[in-house]
Scaffold this motif. Structure first.
Motif, short mmCIF file in Angstrom:
data_model
loop_
_atom_site.label_atom_id
_atom_site.label_comp_id
_atom_site.label_asym_id
_atom_site.label_seq_id
_atom_site.Cartn_x
_atom_site.Cartn_y
_atom_site.Cartn_z
N THR A 1 -6.51 -57.48 10.52
CA THR A 1 -5.99 -56.41 9.55
C THR A 1 -4.44 -56.58 9.66
O THR A 1 -4.05 -57.49 10.02
CB THR A 1 -6.27 -55.10 9.82
N LYS A 2 -3.54 -55.95 8.85
CA LYS A 2 -2.32 -55.76 8.57
C LYS A 2 -1.73 -55.60 9.94
O LYS A 2 -2.23 -54.52 10.63
CB LYS A 2 -1.77 -55.26 7.65
N ALA A 3 -0.58 -56.29 10.62
CA ALA A 3 0.15 -55.55 11.92
C ALA A 3 0.37 -54.07 12.08
O ALA A 3 0.03 -53.44 13.01
CB ALA A 3 1.45 -56.25 12.11
N SER A 4 0.62 -53.62 10.82
CA SER A 4 1.03 -52.19 10.71
C SER A 4 0.01 -51.17 10.97
O SER A 4 -0.06 -49.90 11.37
CB SER A 4 1.60 -51.76 9.41
N LEU A 5 -1.35 -51.65 10.68
CA LEU A 5 -2.54 -50.96 10.86
C LEU A 5 -3.23 -51.00 12.19
O LEU A 5 -4.35 -50.39 12.32
CB LEU A 5 -3.58 -51.22 9.70
N ILE A 6 -3.03 -51.70 12.97
CA ILE A 6 -3.55 -52.18 14.18
C ILE A 6 -3.66 -51.10 15.22
O ILE A 6 -4.95 -50.45 15.57
CB ILE A 6 -3.07 -53.44 15.10
N LYS A 7 -2.64 -50.61 15.57
CA LYS A 7 -2.73 -49.37 16.46
C LYS A 7 -3.60 -48.24 16.04
O LYS A 7 -4.55 -47.60 16.73
CB LYS A 7 -1.37 -48.89 16.75
N GLN A 8 -3.41 -47.88 14.75
CA GLN A 8 -4.30 -46.68 14.41
C GLN A 8 -5.59 -46.92 14.26
O GLN A 8 -6.49 -46.19 14.61
CB GLN A 8 -3.67 -46.35 12.69
N THR A 9 -5.93 -48.12 13.60
CA THR A 9 -7.44 -48.53 13.71
C THR A 9 -7.93 -48.67 14.97
O THR A 9 -9.21 -48.30 15.30
CB THR A 9 -7.79 -49.75 12.72
N GLY B 1 5.87 -49.91 1.24
CA GLY B 1 5.33 -50.95 2.12
C GLY B 1 4.98 -50.57 3.26
O GLY B 1 4.12 -51.33 4.26
N VAL B 2 5.35 -49.37 3.88
CA VAL B 2 5.05 -48.97 5.20
C VAL B 2 3.98 -48.05 5.18
O VAL B 2 3.21 -48.01 5.98
CB VAL B 2 6.22 -48.37 5.98
N GLY B 3 3.87 -47.12 4.19
CA GLY B 3 3.15 -45.87 3.98
C GLY B 3 1.96 -46.08 2.94
O GLY B 3 1.17 -45.45 2.85
N GLY C 1 10.64 -49.43 7.20
CA GLY C 1 10.11 -50.66 8.08
C GLY C 1 10.55 -50.76 9.33
O GLY C 1 10.03 -51.32 10.25
N ALA C 2 11.68 -50.31 9.53
CA ALA C 2 12.68 -50.43 10.87
C ALA C 2 12.09 -49.31 12.01
O ALA C 2 12.31 -49.67 13.07
CB ALA C 2 14.00 -50.54 10.68
N THR C 3 11.33 -48.39 11.33
CA THR C 3 10.91 -47.38 12.32
C THR C 3 9.61 -47.91 13.15
O THR C 3 8.60 -48.64 12.72
CB THR C 3 10.25 -46.12 11.62
N LYS C 4 9.86 -47.83 14.28
CA LYS C 4 8.78 -48.15 15.48
C LYS C 4 7.35 -47.81 15.20
O LYS C 4 7.37 -46.40 14.84
CB LYS C 4 9.25 -48.16 16.73
N LEU C 5 6.35 -48.44 15.35
CA LEU C 5 4.93 -47.76 15.07
C LEU C 5 4.64 -46.57 15.94
O LEU C 5 4.23 -45.51 15.42
CB LEU C 5 3.82 -48.83 15.61
N ALA C 6 5.30 -46.44 17.25
CA ALA C 6 4.95 -45.19 17.90
C ALA C 6 5.71 -44.12 17.41
O ALA C 6 5.33 -42.88 17.24
CB ALA C 6 5.53 -45.40 19.47
N ASP C 7 7.00 -44.33 16.75
CA ASP C 7 7.66 -43.42 16.34
C ASP C 7 7.16 -42.88 14.99
O ASP C 7 7.38 -41.79 14.54
CB ASP C 7 9.27 -43.66 16.04
N ARG C 8 6.77 -43.78 14.35
CA ARG C 8 5.97 -43.50 12.96
C ARG C 8 4.78 -42.31 13.15
O ARG C 8 4.67 -41.26 12.46
CB ARG C 8 5.44 -44.39 12.04
N GLU C 9 4.09 -42.38 14.14
CA GLU C 9 3.05 -41.80 14.59
C GLU C 9 3.47 -40.32 14.83
O GLU C 9 2.96 -39.27 14.43
CB GLU C 9 2.10 -42.18 15.46
#
Length: 422
Positions: free
Chosen positions: A51-59, A333-335, A306-314
């Motif tokens: 999948t896309k890199a931005s979706l891995i943690k959530q999935t 592109g992020v959300g 896009g510069a916001t870290k994945l953990a910070d996004r959550e």
């Protein structure tokens, strides 16, 4: 765990097959369906989720929540950009026999890219395959070719060149004073044949909730700096096409310039901030400068780029979810993909992307299972300009905006050259 009728239908259709496609709308539970299909393959000895890199943690969290913690996740970006990761992955796959591979957001495979080539090579080493996307076609039916090849080369049994010959017709035209030009158009001749193939291997589904969606457009007069910048570039564009015609990407360059110019207009972004102030809604932006202006005009908001870290996004999304009256300002592109944001009933677009798929995915962030509201709002706050109006009108055609705009904008500027001012 209670499954919807659509999810049950998908599982029943594919549990005894080696491949399938989930062309299910955003919010209908594709991930949960995939989890159940993976579980149904009792003899699988390895599972790979791409999948896309931005979706891995959530999935991954979703998989673990439902008892699947032995799945390997890898991003399209890593497969394409890292030779080491790709080679190591092939070596790892060679150790297993009954591999289940899932290509999430499978339109990533549509182009003749390194991503597609490497994913197709990975597929050859796997027994089971599943593709997932809400938008299998974002430009035209040619988008389907690599996705179907990923599932099985026995589906179409033809090269890409033969696919074009069988399903497309060549249209040739000539305008006065110009050389002959041609383009490919999907033909209706074999349309039913292709549809029959898709019906055999795919599950389609819309979210089974009767949302009433209201779309509203608010136009804002651009400031003098924006207007002057646009007019200067427009005049230069007209001068160029008068000399050389619509060649060398000049049209695309102009459209992108015009879209960005109006997107970062200060008057418009102040109006967006005024509209969003003290409301629990989502504002989607396309450009960093646009995003910055809106955030700076708000006393309180939650912001993600896009510069916001994945953990910070959550963490930010969780804070926004728990808030009562503050907007979430997030870049498209992020959300636009993968996030569950059904904690509001309104989305605001402060600019429009030329990527129709991104726009549809963004709308799907609130049209999801778990949404308690039945009346949803899509609000567009855009600069007043003929270009913005044409972009928005073409968005409704549900196709790539650049392609659908091309002839319309050409006609518009041909009139402009004849002194009908744009």
């Amino acid at each position: 765990m209670k499954l919807t009728d659509l999810q049950k239908k998908a599982i029943e259709k594919f549990e005894n097959k080696n491949f399938g496609a989930l062309f299910m709308d955003v919010g209908t539970g594709k991930t949960l369906t995939a989890i159940e299909l993976i579980k149904s393959k009792k003899n699988r000895d390895f599972c790979l989720f791409i999948t896309k890199a931005s979706l891995i943690k959530q999935t991954r969290k979703e998989f673990e929540k439902h008892g699947l913690d032995d799945v390997k996740f890898v991003s399209y970006e890593a497969i394409a950009m890292s030779d080491r990761i790709y080679i190591e992955l092939l070596d790892e796959l060679s150790m297993y026999e009954n591999i289940f591979v899932i290509a999430d957001e499978s339109t990533a495979l549509k182009n003749e890219s390194k991503t597609a080539q490497r994913c197709l090579e990975i597929r050859k080493r796997c027994k089971y395959a599943l593709i997932m996307t809400a938008t299998p076609i974002t430009k035209d039916e040619l988008d389907l070719y690599n996705q179907l090849e990923f599932l099985s080369q026995n589906i179409l049994r033809m090269s890409k060149g033969d696919f074009i010959k069988n399903f497309y017709e060549k249209i040739t035209y000539k305008k006065k004073g110009e050389s002959e030009k041609s383009f490919l158009k999907f033909s209706d001749v074999n349309k039913s044949y292709l549809q029959n193939i898709l019906d055999l291997i795919a599950i389609y589904g819309e979210i089974n909730i009767d949302f009433e969606i209201t779309e509203t457009s608010i136009t804002v007069e651009p400031d003098d700096e924006t207007a002057d910048g646009y007019l200067k570039n427009r005049d230069e564009f007209i001068e160029t096409i008068t000399k050389i015609g619509f060649e060398n990407g000049e049209l695309l360059n102009f459209l992108q310039f015009a879209n960005k110019t109006f997107s970062i207009d200060k008057n418009k972004n102040m109006a967006v901030a005024d509209y969003a102030r003290n409301k629990k809604l989502i504002v989607f932006t396309n450009y960093l400068e646009e995003h910055r202006q809106i955030v700076e005009n708000l006393d309180r908001c939650f912001a993600i780029t896009g510069a916001t870290k994945l953990a910070d996004r959550e963490r930010i999304i969780q804070y926004w979810k728990e808030s009562e009256c503050a907007p979430l300002i997030i870049m498209l592109g992020v959300g636009g993909h993968g996030l569950n944001l059904q904690y509001t009933d309104e989305i605001v677009f402060s600019s429009i992307s030329f990527d129709w798929e991104k726009m549809e995915q963004a709308k799907g962030r609130i049209s999801r299972l778990g949404q308690t509201a039945r009346e949803l709002k899509h609000t567009y706050i855009l600069c007043s300009s003929p270009i913005s109006e044409m972009i928005q009108e073409n968005l409704a055609k549900k196709q790539g905006l650049i392609n659908s705009l091309e002839n319309e904008v050409k006609d518009y500027f041909e009139k402009e050259i004849k002194n009908e001012r744009l």
